[in-house]
Structures are given as structure tokens and as C-alpha cells.
Design a protein around this motif. Sequence first.
Motif, mmCIF file in Angstrom:
data_model
loop_
_atom_site.group_PDB
_atom_site.id
_atom_site.type_symbol
_atom_site.label_atom_id
_atom_site.label_comp_id
_atom_site.label_asym_id
_atom_site.label_seq_id
_atom_site.Cartn_x
_atom_site.Cartn_y
_atom_site.Cartn_z
ATOM 1 N N SER A 13 -30.953 7.012 18.032
ATOM 2 C CA SER A 13 -30.212 8.133 18.602
ATOM 3 C C SER A 13 -28.737 8.004 18.194
ATOM 4 C CB SER A 13 -30.350 8.155 20.135
ATOM 5 O OG SER A 13 -29.807 6.979 20.691
ATOM 6 N N PRO A 14 -28.019 9.114 17.997
ATOM 7 C CA PRO A 14 -28.532 10.476 18.073
ATOM 8 C C PRO A 14 -29.495 10.783 16.933
ATOM 9 C CG PRO A 14 -26.310 10.488 17.208
ATOM 10 C CD PRO A 14 -26.582 9.086 17.630
ATOM 11 N N MET A 15 -30.425 11.692 17.199
ATOM 12 C CA MET A 15 -31.453 12.013 16.228
ATOM 13 C C MET A 15 -30.880 12.501 14.909
ATOM 14 S SD MET A 15 -32.947 14.888 14.777
ATOM 15 C CE MET A 15 -32.457 16.132 15.960
ATOM 16 N N TYR A 16 -29.796 13.293 14.959
ATOM 17 C CA TYR A 16 -29.296 13.912 13.731
ATOM 18 C C TYR A 16 -28.720 12.900 12.745
ATOM 19 C CZ TYR A 16 -25.118 14.068 16.793
ATOM 20 O OH TYR A 16 -24.091 13.769 17.682
ATOM 21 N N LEU A 17 -28.533 11.654 13.184
ATOM 22 C CA LEU A 17 -28.058 10.607 12.276
ATOM 23 C C LEU A 17 -29.168 9.640 11.874
ATOM 24 C CD1 LEU A 17 -24.614 9.700 13.913
ATOM 25 C CD2 LEU A 17 -25.050 11.233 11.980
ATOM 26 N N ALA A 18 -30.414 9.940 12.246
ATOM 27 C CA ALA A 18 -31.527 9.021 11.970
ATOM 28 C C ALA A 18 -31.996 9.086 10.536
ATOM 29 C CB ALA A 18 -32.700 9.326 12.912
ATOM 30 N N GLY A 19 -31.669 10.177 9.819
ATOM 31 C CA GLY A 19 -32.137 10.312 8.455
ATOM 32 C C GLY A 19 -33.614 10.654 8.384
ATOM 33 N N SER A 20 -34.125 10.732 7.164
ATOM 34 C CA SER A 20 -35.533 11.055 6.946
ATOM 35 C C SER A 20 -36.370 9.781 6.960
ATOM 36 C CB SER A 20 -35.706 11.765 5.599
ATOM 37 O OG SER A 20 -37.065 11.927 5.288
ATOM 38 N N THR A 67 -26.032 9.605 3.316
ATOM 39 C CA THR A 67 -25.516 9.620 4.682
ATOM 40 C C THR A 67 -25.343 11.015 5.273
ATOM 41 O OG1 THR A 67 -23.255 9.532 3.801
ATOM 42 C CG2 THR A 67 -24.301 7.439 4.400
ATOM 43 N N ARG A 68 -25.204 12.041 4.451
ATOM 44 C CA ARG A 68 -24.929 13.382 4.958
ATOM 45 C C ARG A 68 -26.212 14.229 4.951
ATOM 46 N NH1 ARG A 68 -20.615 17.154 5.650
ATOM 47 N NH2 ARG A 68 -19.469 15.279 6.282
ATOM 48 N N ALA A 69 -26.666 14.604 6.139
ATOM 49 C CA ALA A 69 -27.779 15.544 6.290
ATOM 50 C C ALA A 69 -27.226 16.956 6.229
ATOM 51 C CB ALA A 69 -28.511 15.303 7.601
ATOM 52 N N GLU A 70 -27.904 17.840 5.497
ATOM 53 C CA GLU A 70 -27.441 19.211 5.351
ATOM 54 C C GLU A 70 -28.616 20.180 5.426
ATOM 55 O OE1 GLU A 70 -25.410 19.397 1.643
ATOM 56 O OE2 GLU A 70 -23.661 18.279 2.341
ATOM 57 N N ALA A 71 -28.468 21.205 6.231
ATOM 58 C CA ALA A 71 -29.427 22.306 6.303
ATOM 59 C C ALA A 71 -28.655 23.592 6.100
ATOM 60 C CB ALA A 71 -30.138 22.322 7.649
ATOM 61 N N THR A 72 -29.045 24.382 5.112
ATOM 62 C CA THR A 72 -28.296 25.591 4.782
ATOM 63 C C THR A 72 -29.193 26.822 4.899
ATOM 64 O OG1 THR A 72 -28.799 25.326 2.422
ATOM 65 C CG2 THR A 72 -26.752 24.346 3.237
ATOM 66 N N PHE A 73 -28.599 27.916 5.380
ATOM 67 C CA PHE A 73 -29.306 29.178 5.569
ATOM 68 C C PHE A 73 -28.545 30.280 4.842
ATOM 69 C CE2 PHE A 73 -30.426 26.495 9.084
ATOM 70 C CZ PHE A 73 -31.734 26.813 9.422
ATOM 71 N N THR A 74 -29.276 31.113 4.103
ATOM 72 C CA THR A 74 -28.639 32.218 3.405
ATOM 73 C C THR A 74 -28.309 33.350 4.382
ATOM 74 O OG1 THR A 74 -30.827 33.061 2.801
ATOM 75 C CG2 THR A 74 -29.678 31.704 1.180
ATOM 76 N N MET A 78 -28.843 -4.264 2.037
ATOM 77 C CA MET A 78 -30.284 -4.123 1.826
ATOM 78 C C MET A 78 -31.027 -5.234 2.573
ATOM 79 S SD MET A 78 -30.668 -1.481 -0.103
ATOM 80 C CE MET A 78 -32.317 -1.668 -0.753
ATOM 81 N N TYR A 79 -32.261 -4.916 3.011
ATOM 82 C CA TYR A 79 -33.088 -5.915 3.667
ATOM 83 C C TYR A 79 -33.876 -6.683 2.617
ATOM 84 C CZ TYR A 79 -32.251 -3.535 8.110
ATOM 85 O OH TYR A 79 -31.665 -3.003 9.226
ATOM 86 N N ALA A 80 -34.007 -7.994 2.816
ATOM 87 C CA ALA A 80 -34.821 -8.804 1.926
ATOM 88 C C ALA A 80 -36.290 -8.438 2.123
ATOM 89 C CB ALA A 80 -34.609 -10.290 2.227
ATOM 90 N N PRO A 81 -37.114 -8.519 1.060
ATOM 91 C CA PRO A 81 -38.528 -8.142 1.188
ATOM 92 C C PRO A 81 -39.262 -8.919 2.271
ATOM 93 C CG PRO A 81 -37.899 -8.361 -1.115
ATOM 94 C CD PRO A 81 -36.751 -8.879 -0.309
ATOM 95 N N ASP A 82 -38.839 -10.154 2.518
ATOM 96 C CA ASP A 82 -39.525 -10.972 3.512
ATOM 97 C C ASP A 82 -38.833 -10.948 4.879
ATOM 98 O OD1 ASP A 82 -37.268 -12.277 2.671
ATOM 99 O OD2 ASP A 82 -38.200 -14.269 2.514
ATOM 100 N N ASP A 112 -29.949 4.104 6.966
ATOM 101 C CA ASP A 112 -28.985 3.618 5.985
ATOM 102 C C ASP A 112 -28.012 2.633 6.632
ATOM 103 O OD1 ASP A 112 -26.374 3.781 4.318
ATOM 104 O OD2 ASP A 112 -27.839 4.825 3.059
ATOM 105 N N ARG A 113 -27.745 1.542 5.925
ATOM 106 C CA ARG A 113 -26.840 0.508 6.451
ATOM 107 C C ARG A 113 -25.474 1.088 6.821
ATOM 108 N NH1 ARG A 113 -27.469 -5.115 5.942
ATOM 109 N NH2 ARG A 113 -29.667 -5.588 6.309
ATOM 110 N N ARG A 114 -25.032 2.107 6.077
ATOM 111 C CA ARG A 114 -23.733 2.719 6.345
ATOM 112 C C ARG A 114 -23.736 3.549 7.619
ATOM 113 N NH1 ARG A 114 -23.385 5.654 0.686
ATOM 114 N NH2 ARG A 114 -25.619 5.772 1.203
ATOM 115 N N MET A 115 -24.918 3.808 8.160
ATOM 116 C CA MET A 115 -25.039 4.627 9.360
ATOM 117 C C MET A 115 -25.279 3.801 10.621
ATOM 118 S SD MET A 115 -24.696 7.654 8.152
ATOM 119 C CE MET A 115 -25.271 8.666 9.510
ATOM 120 N N GLN A 116 -25.604 2.544 10.467
ATOM 121 C CA GLN A 116 -26.076 1.772 11.608
ATOM 122 C C GLN A 116 -25.015 1.556 12.680
ATOM 123 O OE1 GLN A 116 -28.190 -1.768 10.406
ATOM 124 N NE2 GLN A 116 -29.658 -0.634 9.160
#
Length: 316
Positions: free
Chosen positions: A16-23, A187-194, A1-5, A223-227
Motif C-alpha cells: 500500500s498504497p496500491m497505486y505505487l505497487a506496480g504491475s 517507477t511511473r504508472a500512467e493511464a491516459t484517456f483520449t 536486485m535480489y539474489a536468485p537464492d 521496484d527497489r526505487r519504490m520501496q
Amino acid sequence: MYAPDDPTRYQEVLVSPMYLAGSNGTGEAGFAPVAHWPHQYLDEGPCQLLVTSPDQRIRIGWFGDDFELWKISAAEDAFSAPRWTATFNHVTPAEMVAGLTAALVQDYDEAIVSDAPGRFLTGPAVPWRDTVRPLTDAGWNLDGAAELGTVEIIAPDDQAGILIDRRGYGSDRTTVELWAGPPGWGTRAEATFTARAPSHLIAATAAVMAKSTPVVRERHQVDRRMQHLVTMTPVASATPIAEAQVRRAPTPLEVRRTAVTQAVHRAARAPRTAADLRVMAAQSRSTGAAQKRTGHSAPAPSARLPASSPTPRRGR
């Protein structure tokens, strides 16, 4: 985690890559293509913002506090059950959602012009290769170890993919899933289609994943786990071209404010319609009230317009 200051906590970076950037915590990019569609801001219930096509056949819901952040559906009419549904979880970049919403706007506009039901109701195409073509064209590869009855295409870095489940055809069964990042809540992005989601709409969403253009995030939003899996470049050191490519889309509030301002300017130039006259009347009342309070005359609305104002459009 980053310190507030920590001075780097809110530093803007190109990811990049964009798909790992998260929201980034907002739906700006995903809502940008439908900024001109009706918006309903809801105070009660899990859905905080609902955007619909003018005839309400297409619905785009933003669930800001839920795991499934986006729910998008299409129906034959405003009162019918959804033909198909797409959901995007809280880790999915809104830029991926924009791939779908932009394609829906195009389909809808074409349907209105041609007076047809619309491609957004056509259903999946056969063969499945049409769905994944943007990814295979970008060098993504077929996973030979996928389960029997499924097809999976994997990114070159093994950190993203699309899974097509061909083992069932029920209308509520999830048959296509776009994923990115290692398994995990943040860490896991998911998009689902019926099952009955049109293949070209899934392909439009997948095409955004295949692009190499980075996206802007504040450093703490990754996310730190993604960096260790992404490249982060401070925006300040990026080239002007790169900055232009990732310029943020306007928020829904900014779009509404711009629309109001433009309406006032149009009315000041050429009050040819009843709506324009109402705008000018409201503006006149506001100006008169200001004069009474200050004791000074306010300039006429047209005086604030640039000298190079375009010629007013003639009414139909």
C-alpha cells in the motif's frame, strides 16, 4: 536486485498504497470482470490477448511485451473507428485497469437490457469535477501551480495525481492522465484517456486509486526505487480479513477450465439440451476408451456428483 537464492525474493507481501505497487506481470485482475466475454489468444503481432464484448464494440488488448501494456477502446459498432481509447503502461497495477473494465461490463449489460447505445459512448461530462470526485472525496487536493488550461488533483502523499488538459478538443488528443510514482521507466504508472472518453469511466478508474485496500505482490515485483514509498507487510502475518480483500482473481485459463467442468456437471444432472447431450456423448466416449485400456468399469458420471446436487433447472 535480489539474489536468485534470496529466500525473501518471492515472498508475497501486501503493498500500500496500491497505486505505487506496480504491475505483477499478469493481467489477472484487469481481465477478471470480463472473464465471460470472448477471448482471442494471438500468436503473431504485439497484442497477445484480445477480449471483446459479444458485439465487439468494446475491445481490451493485452500487449505483454510493450510499454503500453493495455489498450482499451469503444466504438459505435464492430467496424467503426474507436470513439475513445485508454492506455495503461507497464507499471500500472492491473487493479486500476479492473476499475475500468468492471465499469464497461456494467455499461454494456445496461445497454443490452435497455436496447440503448450504451453509456460507454456518451462522451465526457461537464464540469470536470465529476471526473475527479472520487479523488477529492478521498482528500486529494487541487494543485494551484498547474499550467494554465490544465487541472491537476494530487494525492496527500504527492505521489499520485490526475491531470486534465482542457486546452484542446481533438478526438485523438490525450486530455486526461492518471499517474503515480516518480518519473522513470520502472517507477511511473500512467493511464491516459483520449478526449471523448466518458467521465464516469475515468472516475471509476480513479476511484480504485483512492481506495486504501492493499494489493498482493511478490517482494521482487516492487521496484527497489519504490520501496521507501510503500508499506509492505508479509501476507503470512496479515489478518484473515486483509487476505480475503486482496484474494487474487482467477486467470483466463482457470475461468475456461471452470466453465468446462460446470458444463459437464450440468449435462450429467440434466441432459435437456443438444449441447448437454454432446457433452455427455464426449464424456461417454472418453470413459469407454479408459475401460478398454484398464479393463475395469468406470463409475457413471452422476456417481461423482455430491449427494446435495441442486435440482436441475427446467428448460425454457
